[in-house]
Design an enzyme around this catalytic site. Sequence first.
Site, PDB file in Angstrom:
ATOM      1  N   ASP A  35       0.840  -1.202   0.000  1.00  0.00           N
ATOM      2  CA  ASP A  35       0.000   0.000   0.000  1.00  0.00           C
ATOM      3  C   ASP A  35       0.869   1.244   0.000  1.00  0.00           C
ATOM      4  OD1 ASP A  35      -2.786  -1.003   0.217  1.00  0.00           O
ATOM      5  OD2 ASP A  35      -2.022  -1.928   2.045  1.00  0.00           O
ATOM      6  N   MET A  68      -2.157   4.635  -3.606  1.00  0.00           N
ATOM      7  CA  MET A  68      -3.076   5.644  -3.084  1.00  0.00           C
ATOM      8  C   MET A  68      -2.318   6.963  -3.084  1.00  0.00           C
ATOM      9  SD  MET A  68      -4.747   3.215  -0.175  1.00  0.00           S
ATOM     10  CE  MET A  68      -3.405   2.036  -0.345  1.00  0.00           C
ATOM     11  N   ASP A 177     -10.309  -5.561  -0.771  1.00  0.00           N
ATOM     12  CA  ASP A 177      -9.332  -5.001   0.163  1.00  0.00           C
ATOM     13  C   ASP A 177     -10.046  -4.213   1.248  1.00  0.00           C
ATOM     14  OD1 ASP A 177      -7.124  -3.885   1.377  1.00  0.00           O
ATOM     15  OD2 ASP A 177      -6.479  -2.718  -0.366  1.00  0.00           O
TER      16      ASP A 177
END
Length: 221
Positions: A35, A68, A177
């Site tokens: 991530d 992200m 997720d």
Amino acid sequence: MTAILSPSILAADFSCLADDVQRLEKAGINDLHLDVMDGHFVDNITFGVDVIKHLRAKTKMNFDAHLMVENPDKFLSGLKNAGVNSVTVHVEACRHLYHTVEMINKLGMQGGVVLNPATDFASLKYMAQDNIIKKVLIMSVEPGYGGQSYLPMSTQKIKDLANWRDENGYEFIIQVDGGINLNNIKTVVEAGAGDIVIGSAMFKNRELEKNAADFKNVLGI
Ligand code: DX5
Ligand code: ZN
């Protein structure tokens, strides 16, 4: 019932990250979810290309980067050089989504699109026809933090997406997720998810081998 199990290192103890990843690899886990957060697209900040590159030297697992970040394009070649195998980008983070996913594929990685809880998959209709989307990641929590609860509506979304994919003969894998645990993993796999990200439920304690085995047992894999 089968599915890929993708532990997310977001919840890991970074002081012993390489050891823990190797323990999971020995326990039969082949995929690792990374991530990458920039503090802009989401509030949280995690790690970037350099950490991934060092981790690459410690394991043969498939590296799956979930970006992200604002403007993911500028990270793509670095991720490729760091040994990443697949990259997913958020619809809302890309100025030119088709181009970004195509660029990931052209670099030799698998390109995928992430849908926030409120984001419909309808906007993928034309991209899917061109077969450039290899993975669709359904966020079952809002992105940014681990340890949140699974949003129940996600199950219907997985089913709808799987039906839409199958009716049209598309081949992307559905990844889920957020908030996955031993009690709900079977539900999301039965709904049509083929790749399950597991953060805090995998790294909740030091018993990584047992945690991985428990998830495999629930799915019978
Ligand atoms: C959240 C991340 C997830 C996170 C999931 O934005 O994308 O991958 O690690 O963590 P859990 O499994 O704890 O919800
Ligand atoms: Zn993630």
